[in-house]
Design a protein around this motif. Sequence first.
Motif, PDB file in Angstrom:
ATOM      1  N   ALA A  28      53.369 -81.641  36.747  1.00  0.00           N
ATOM      2  CA  ALA A  28      52.195 -80.754  37.190  1.00  0.00           C
ATOM      3  C   ALA A  28      51.436 -78.869  37.659  1.00  0.00           C
ATOM      4  N   SER A  29      49.911 -78.906  36.553  1.00  0.00           N
ATOM      5  CA  SER A  29      50.319 -77.832  36.620  1.00  0.00           C
ATOM      6  C   SER A  29      50.210 -76.782  37.382  1.00  0.00           C
ATOM      7  N   ALA A  30      49.481 -75.676  37.461  1.00  0.00           N
ATOM      8  CA  ALA A  30      48.836 -75.234  38.299  1.00  0.00           C
ATOM      9  C   ALA A  30      48.295 -73.574  37.305  1.00  0.00           C
ATOM     10  N   PRO A  31      47.491 -72.961  37.863  1.00  0.00           N
ATOM     11  CA  PRO A  31      46.983 -71.643  37.230  1.00  0.00           C
ATOM     12  C   PRO A  31      48.484 -70.520  36.954  1.00  0.00           C
ATOM     13  N   LEU A  32      48.610 -70.030  35.368  1.00  0.00           N
ATOM     14  CA  LEU A  32      49.091 -69.359  35.316  1.00  0.00           C
ATOM     15  C   LEU A  32      48.825 -67.842  35.562  1.00  0.00           C
ATOM     16  N   HIS A  33      49.363 -67.015  36.730  1.00  0.00           N
ATOM     17  CA  HIS A  33      48.233 -66.206  36.188  1.00  0.00           C
ATOM     18  C   HIS A  33      49.192 -64.380  35.923  1.00  0.00           C
ATOM     19  N   PRO A  34      48.793 -63.565  35.205  1.00  0.00           N
ATOM     20  CA  PRO A  34      49.755 -62.598  34.537  1.00  0.00           C
ATOM     21  C   PRO A  34      50.516 -62.145  36.065  1.00  0.00           C
ATOM     22  N   PRO A  35      51.773 -61.934  36.079  1.00  0.00           N
ATOM     23  CA  PRO A  35      52.026 -60.744  37.581  1.00  0.00           C
ATOM     24  C   PRO A  35      51.901 -59.155  37.112  1.00  0.00           C
ATOM     25  N   PRO A  36      52.472 -58.521  37.926  1.00  0.00           N
ATOM     26  CA  PRO A  36      52.945 -57.389  38.022  1.00  0.00           C
ATOM     27  C   PRO A  36      53.824 -56.767  36.742  1.00  0.00           C
ATOM     28  N   LEU A  37      53.838 -56.177  36.083  1.00  0.00           N
ATOM     29  CA  LEU A  37      54.431 -55.388  34.700  1.00  0.00           C
ATOM     30  C   LEU A  37      55.325 -54.022  35.067  1.00  0.00           C
ATOM     31  N   SER A  38      56.603 -54.187  34.288  1.00  0.00           N
ATOM     32  CA  SER A  38      57.655 -53.190  34.969  1.00  0.00           C
ATOM     33  C   SER A  38      57.747 -53.072  33.122  1.00  0.00           C
ATOM     34  N   LEU A  39      58.455 -52.190  32.488  1.00  0.00           N
ATOM     35  CA  LEU A  39      59.053 -50.975  31.631  1.00  0.00           C
ATOM     36  C   LEU A  39      60.416 -51.042  31.868  1.00  0.00           C
ATOM     37  N   TYR A  40      61.348 -51.850  31.104  1.00  0.00           N
ATOM     38  CA  TYR A  40      62.868 -51.553  31.493  1.00  0.00           C
ATOM     39  C   TYR A  40      63.380 -51.079  29.610  1.00  0.00           C
ATOM     40  N   VAL A  41      63.780 -49.935  29.395  1.00  0.00           N
ATOM     41  CA  VAL A  41      63.907 -49.040  28.438  1.00  0.00           C
ATOM     42  C   VAL A  41      65.831 -48.632  28.410  1.00  0.00           C
ATOM     43  N   HIS A  42      66.375 -49.297  27.511  1.00  0.00           N
ATOM     44  CA  HIS A  42      68.091 -49.568  27.473  1.00  0.00           C
ATOM     45  C   HIS A  42      68.534 -48.055  26.983  1.00  0.00           C
ATOM     46  N   LEU A  43      69.156 -47.857  26.630  1.00  0.00           N
ATOM     47  CA  LEU A  43      69.866 -46.690  26.210  1.00  0.00           C
ATOM     48  C   LEU A  43      71.410 -46.853  26.583  1.00  0.00           C
ATOM     49  N   PRO A  44      71.666 -46.925  25.276  1.00  0.00           N
ATOM     50  CA  PRO A  44      73.141 -48.036  25.334  1.00  0.00           C
ATOM     51  C   PRO A  44      74.877 -47.467  24.631  1.00  0.00           C
ATOM     52  N   TRP A  45      74.848 -45.822  24.950  1.00  0.00           N
ATOM     53  CA  TRP A  45      75.882 -44.917  25.510  1.00  0.00           C
ATOM     54  C   TRP A  45      76.731 -44.924  26.322  1.00  0.00           C
ATOM     55  N   CYS A  46      78.101 -44.829  26.259  1.00  0.00           N
ATOM     56  CA  CYS A  46      78.308 -44.792  27.645  1.00  0.00           C
ATOM     57  C   CYS A  46      79.305 -43.115  26.908  1.00  0.00           C
ATOM     58  N   VAL A  47      80.375 -42.779  27.715  1.00  0.00           N
ATOM     59  CA  VAL A  47      81.050 -41.778  27.722  1.00  0.00           C
ATOM     60  C   VAL A  47      82.550 -42.800  27.059  1.00  0.00           C
ATOM     61  N   ARG A  48      82.862 -43.061  28.211  1.00  0.00           N
ATOM     62  CA  ARG A  48      83.507 -45.088  28.235  1.00  0.00           C
ATOM     63  C   ARG A  48      83.734 -45.549  28.063  1.00  0.00           C
ATOM     64  N   LYS A  49      83.634 -46.651  27.950  1.00  0.00           N
ATOM     65  CA  LYS A  49      83.914 -48.876  28.100  1.00  0.00           C
ATOM     66  C   LYS A  49      84.512 -48.781  29.695  1.00  0.00           C
ATOM     67  N   CYS A  50      84.078 -49.121  30.524  1.00  0.00           N
ATOM     68  CA  CYS A  50      84.873 -49.479  31.509  1.00  0.00           C
ATOM     69  C   CYS A  50      85.356 -50.573  31.957  1.00  0.00           C
ATOM     70  N   PRO A  51      86.548 -51.173  31.749  1.00  0.00           N
ATOM     71  CA  PRO A  51      87.109 -52.131  31.649  1.00  0.00           C
ATOM     72  C   PRO A  51      86.654 -53.914  32.778  1.00  0.00           C
ATOM     73  N   TYR A  52      85.707 -53.535  33.995  1.00  0.00           N
ATOM     74  CA  TYR A  52      84.831 -54.185  34.309  1.00  0.00           C
ATOM     75  C   TYR A  52      83.213 -54.870  33.714  1.00  0.00           C
ATOM     76  N   CYS A  53      83.228 -53.952  32.931  1.00  0.00           N
ATOM     77  CA  CYS A  53      81.473 -53.639  32.592  1.00  0.00           C
ATOM     78  C   CYS A  53      81.207 -54.513  31.720  1.00  0.00           C
ATOM     79  N   ASP A  54      80.178 -55.209  31.439  1.00  0.00           N
ATOM     80  CA  ASP A  54      80.368 -56.458  30.829  1.00  0.00           C
ATOM     81  C   ASP A  54      78.600 -56.150  29.690  1.00  0.00           C
TER      82      ASP A  54
END
Length: 412
Positions: A28-54
């Motif tokens: 059963a549906s209800a009106p769908l309202h656009p919620p607040p909007l955020s912006l995520y920006v991914h900067l992919p480089w690091c000095v060294r990959k940590c062994p626990y990081c996925d």
Amino acid sequence: MNGHPSAPNAAPPAPSSGVEPHTEPRPASAPLHPPPLSLYVHLPWCVRKCPYCDFNSHEGRGALPFDAYVDALLADLDHDLPLVWGRTVQSVFFGGGTPSLFPPCHIDRFLQGASSRLRFAPGCEVTLETNPGTAEHGRFELYQQAGVNRLSFGIQSFDDDCLRRLGRIHDSREADAAVKLAQDAGFDNFNLDLMYALPQQTLAMAERDLERAFALQPTHVSHYQLTLEPNTLFAAKPPAGIPDDDASWDMQEHCQALLAANGYAQYEVSAYARAGRQCAHNLNYWRYGDYLGIGAGAHGKLTLGHDESILRRWKVKHPGAYLASAGKVEAIGGDDRIEPSRRPFEFMLNALRLVEGFELDLFALRTGVAVAEIAPQLQQAVANGWLAIEGGHARPTEAGRRFTNDLVSLFL
């Protein structure tokens, strides 16, 4: 944090034969309202990959293509702009990788370009993740001038032996120095990331980490348990001396009490903040808000008003492939329309992480699914002692917070 993507549909629907196929009843549906909007920006480089990081992070080799990557980010943003015309951005988050590898002039150029394309709310929270091993004198002043008003330091521990076992590139002295440099530059809103249940860590060591953190007076502390994620070095070769479940739980309970006693109220599974200093960007995730994701491997979730649908979109992961295709359809790693039947689980996966829980009316507004559709699951959660419902507000109990996975699974 960058959302919970679902796998794209394997194939388009088959052509109609003129006979309606048997399908499960549509919620059963209800009106769908656009919620607040955020912006995520991914900067992919690091000095060294940590062994626990996925996370989608890649060791930088040689000179990094900062200018080209900012060009790609803006082209990516231009490509996705039609999905968010007329909406206001409430928060921006630079995640990685190690965003503080990017010199302030490039962060400034991106923010100038983004704010000329999108309306930023007054006082918009702009967070930059930073690694103490990449902090340099003078940079923090310039980040602030560029528009960054919140920092998140990847400290993880103040114990040098623990840091070495985690593969971090900084030591405790550098961690202290980086935070103090930021404070001297005028930053009064910053998070410290700390981990517990580390290899060979005792409860006393976890307590000392928090005491060192309190001395720096952060406004926010992220305190989370080390987990061995698939496709990481630690998963393939677990380090010796990881505390068992009982010891880890003792650390969690003790540290939660210590954080509370020092003025940091828990508002999410692993997030603690001084009054009024919760992370607005992450709160938007947990309240099933919308976010535009740009950058290599970035994920987004958008409510589309024209057909009242919810779209998850992610970008290609490898920086080289992203640089070559940004701004074109080839940069899209996948699109997934979230059907109404899947939205209750997605909503609960986020909202039940919050100590405050959620308003039942918010569930209907954000998912377009009537609350009546989940009444049996809500009743079961209450009967199990995992959820308390009062005055139209649902809140996970202490038992519900401890058994979050079991609670959320009711809504699958």
